[in-house]
Scaffold this active site. Sequence first.
Site, PDB file in Angstrom:
ATOM      1  CB  CYS A 128      -0.946  -0.015   1.193  1.00 24.01           C
ATOM      2  SG  CYS A 128      -0.174  -0.471   2.745  1.00 24.01           S
ATOM      3  NE  ARG A 233       1.088   0.020  11.700  1.00 26.14           N
ATOM      4  CZ  ARG A 233       0.849  -0.493  10.494  1.00 26.14           C
ATOM      5  NH1 ARG A 233       0.175   0.189   9.590  1.00 26.14           N
ATOM      6  NH2 ARG A 233       1.303  -1.688  10.167  1.00 26.14           N
ATOM      7  CG  HIS A 240      -0.589   4.151   4.798  1.00 27.81           C
ATOM      8  ND1 HIS A 240      -1.251   3.860   5.967  1.00 27.81           N
ATOM      9  CD2 HIS A 240      -0.122   2.956   4.321  1.00 27.81           C
ATOM     10  CE1 HIS A 240      -1.194   2.550   6.191  1.00 27.81           C
ATOM     11  NE2 HIS A 240      -0.531   1.981   5.205  1.00 27.81           N
TER      12      HIS A 240
HETATM   13  N1  LIG Z   1      -5.056  -3.290   5.526  1.00 29.34           N
HETATM   14  C1  LIG Z   1      -4.391  -2.690   4.555  1.00 29.34           C
HETATM   15  O1  LIG Z   1      -4.256  -1.460   4.532  1.00 29.34           O
HETATM   16  C2  LIG Z   1      -3.765  -3.498   3.447  1.00 29.34           C
HETATM   17  C3  LIG Z   1      -3.252  -2.800   2.355  1.00 29.34           C
HETATM   18  C4  LIG Z   1      -2.659  -3.524   1.318  1.00 29.34           C
HETATM   19  C5  LIG Z   1      -2.611  -4.883   1.394  1.00 29.34           C
HETATM   20  N2  LIG Z   1      -3.111  -5.529   2.465  1.00 29.34           N
HETATM   21  C6  LIG Z   1      -3.042  -7.008   2.469  1.00 29.34           C
HETATM   22  O2  LIG Z   1      -4.355  -7.530   2.329  1.00 29.34           O
HETATM   23  C7  LIG Z   1      -4.458  -8.762   3.055  1.00 29.34           C
HETATM   24  C8  LIG Z   1      -5.614  -8.672   4.012  1.00 29.34           C
HETATM   25  O3  LIG Z   1      -5.383  -7.612   4.898  1.00 29.34           O
HETATM   26  P1  LIG Z   1      -6.522  -7.000   5.846  1.00 29.34           P
HETATM   27  O4  LIG Z   1      -5.977  -5.722   6.323  1.00 29.34           O
HETATM   28  O5  LIG Z   1      -7.843  -7.039   5.175  1.00 29.34           O
HETATM   29  O6  LIG Z   1      -6.487  -8.068   7.059  1.00 29.34           O
HETATM   30  P2  LIG Z   1      -7.650  -8.478   8.054  1.00 29.34           P
HETATM   31  O7  LIG Z   1      -8.586  -7.355   8.308  1.00 29.34           O
HETATM   32  O8  LIG Z   1      -6.952  -9.097   9.194  1.00 29.34           O
HETATM   33  O9  LIG Z   1      -8.449  -9.624   7.246  1.00 29.34           O
HETATM   34  C9  LIG Z   1      -7.854 -10.856   6.926  1.00 29.34           C
HETATM   35  C10 LIG Z   1      -8.808 -11.659   6.084  1.00 29.34           C
HETATM   36  O10 LIG Z   1      -8.139 -12.854   5.661  1.00 29.34           O
HETATM   37  C11 LIG Z   1      -8.985 -13.959   5.930  1.00 29.34           C
HETATM   38  N3  LIG Z   1      -8.181 -15.150   6.226  1.00 29.34           N
HETATM   39  C12 LIG Z   1      -7.184 -15.272   7.108  1.00 29.34           C
HETATM   40  N4  LIG Z   1      -6.696 -16.546   7.099  1.00 29.34           N
HETATM   41  C13 LIG Z   1      -7.416 -17.215   6.173  1.00 29.34           C
HETATM   42  C14 LIG Z   1      -7.405 -18.548   5.687  1.00 29.34           C
HETATM   43  N5  LIG Z   1      -6.556 -19.469   6.148  1.00 29.34           N
HETATM   44  N6  LIG Z   1      -8.283 -18.886   4.727  1.00 29.34           N
HETATM   45  C15 LIG Z   1      -9.160 -17.974   4.249  1.00 29.34           C
HETATM   46  N7  LIG Z   1      -9.211 -16.699   4.648  1.00 29.34           N
HETATM   47  C16 LIG Z   1      -8.361 -16.338   5.607  1.00 29.34           C
HETATM   48  C17 LIG Z   1      -9.784 -13.556   7.136  1.00 29.34           C
HETATM   49  O11 LIG Z   1     -10.951 -14.326   7.182  1.00 29.34           O
HETATM   50  P3  LIG Z   1     -11.596 -14.763   8.596  1.00 29.34           P
HETATM   51  O12 LIG Z   1     -12.213 -13.541   9.169  1.00 29.34           O
HETATM   52  O13 LIG Z   1     -12.578 -15.811   8.193  1.00 29.34           O
HETATM   53  O14 LIG Z   1     -10.483 -15.323   9.420  1.00 29.34           O
HETATM   54  C18 LIG Z   1     -10.074 -12.082   6.803  1.00 29.34           C
HETATM   55  O15 LIG Z   1     -11.173 -11.989   5.956  1.00 29.34           O
HETATM   56  C19 LIG Z   1      -3.088  -8.980   3.711  1.00 29.34           C
HETATM   57  O16 LIG Z   1      -2.332  -9.821   2.888  1.00 29.34           O
HETATM   58  C20 LIG Z   1      -2.495  -7.597   3.753  1.00 29.34           C
HETATM   59  O17 LIG Z   1      -1.094  -7.609   3.745  1.00 29.34           O
HETATM   60  C21 LIG Z   1      -3.710  -4.884   3.497  1.00 29.34           C
END
Ligand SMILES: NC(=O)c1ccc[n+]([C@@H]2O[C@H](COP(=O)([O-])OP(=O)(O)OC[C@H]3O[C@@H](n4cnc5c(N)ncnc54)[C@H](OP(=O)(O)O)[C@@H]3O)[C@@H](O)[C@H]2O)c1
Length: 338
Positions: A128, A233, A240
């Site tokens: 990001c 952070r 950001h």
């Molecule tokens: N947040 C940001 O600003 C951002 C920006 C760019 C990229 N990202 C990337 O996007 C991804 C998700 O980030 P997030 O911020 O959305 O995290 P998050 O809020 O913690 O959500 C994680 C998601 O992944 C799912 N998950 C985790 N383990 C799993 C598994 N074994 N099988 C299927 N689903 C699974 C979770 O589902 P459950 O609820 O069912 O566990 C949840 O829906 C990460 O790779 C992160 O690096 C995030």
Amino acid sequence: MKVALVGASGAVGSEFIKILEERRFPAKEFLLFGSKRSAGKELNVCGRLCQIQELKDNDAFKDVDIAFVSAGGSTSKEFASVITRYGALMIDNSSAYRMDKEVPLVVPEVNPQDALNTPKKIIANPNCSTIQMVVTLKALDNISPLQRVHVATYQAASGAGARGMEELQAQALDYAQGKNLKIEAFSSQLLFNVIPHIDFFSDQDYTNEELKMHRETQKILHRAVPVSATCVRVPVMRAHSEAIWVKAEQPLSVEVAKNAFQKMPGVSLIDDPQAKKYPMPLLASGKDDIYVGRIREDIAEEGALTYWCVADQIRKGAALNAVQIAEYLLDQHVIDQK
Ligand SMILES: NC(=O)c1ccc[n+]([C@@H]2O[C@H](COP(=O)([O-])OP(=O)(O)OC[C@H]3O[C@@H](n4cnc5c(N)ncnc54)[C@H](OP(=O)(O)O)[C@@H]3O)[C@@H](O)[C@H]2O)c1
């Protein structure tokens, strides 16, 4: 078109649902996936109630055209072959495949054509912090090739996902009630603090987040522009901010840079310091654009330039960028609307 959302319950997954609806993404059917934790839960996607399925090694991705995946790097690695087995294109938000030579790393305003070459049926969405910076760098690189970039980031709690946001909010509430603050998602208390530590420390003493900005920028720009980053952070909920210092082969003037930012798709200029107008996270939250301001000559180095850049990292830094990649491929008829 059949579209799958892996990680539908997460911070990025929730934003995907909003963006697909706002942009009237031409999908006939949505399939939602998560872990055991959210399996069975129903979410409204573009007016339809869809149940989250548990992601498993099965044939659930048969007939899926595009899978937007945001469930962490280890899930992407473990399930990439399951997702792409029957020809679905996986657009991955994790860091799992970003530096894989056979996986394009794409920001549609910068290198859209890279998305046309997908031997593994995977396209990676950059980090990001990299996305918002590289769009602004491209505007300047078009004027004169950049020689080096220094950047300090001010990254929101939501960059650590739903639990990052919940922790900052809980700390604020607990503080107001005189309770002890819980620290789980971050290495230290985030409320009333800043933490110069995102992702793990490498043996070069840069964090992995900082090295991502260095490596990914080079892959996207197709040039060895060195980027030295300090990623921090801050107790901001969403969006950001980045202070950026750039040096190009030719001196960059403020006027030329402003003009370049104004012409760059996806970039909005807010640069009137006398009127106290500059980009800030509260202003960028929930918006699509990358906001740039505080553009000035770098008094420490003749010909160099410094500026401030803010974007909603859950939108442009994740879900929106991925949807824009899919829209580009639809425009190019790489993906057919059935
Ligand atoms: N947040 C940001 O600003 C951002 C920006 C760019 C990229 N990202 C990337 O996007 C991804 C998700 O980030 P997030 O911020 O959305 O995290 P998050 O809020 O913690 O959500 C994680 C998601 O992944 C799912 N998950 C985790 N383990 C799993 C598994 N074994 N099988 C299927 N689903 C699974 C979770 O589902 P459950 O609820 O069912 O566990 C949840 O829906 C990460 O790779 C992160 O690096 C995030």
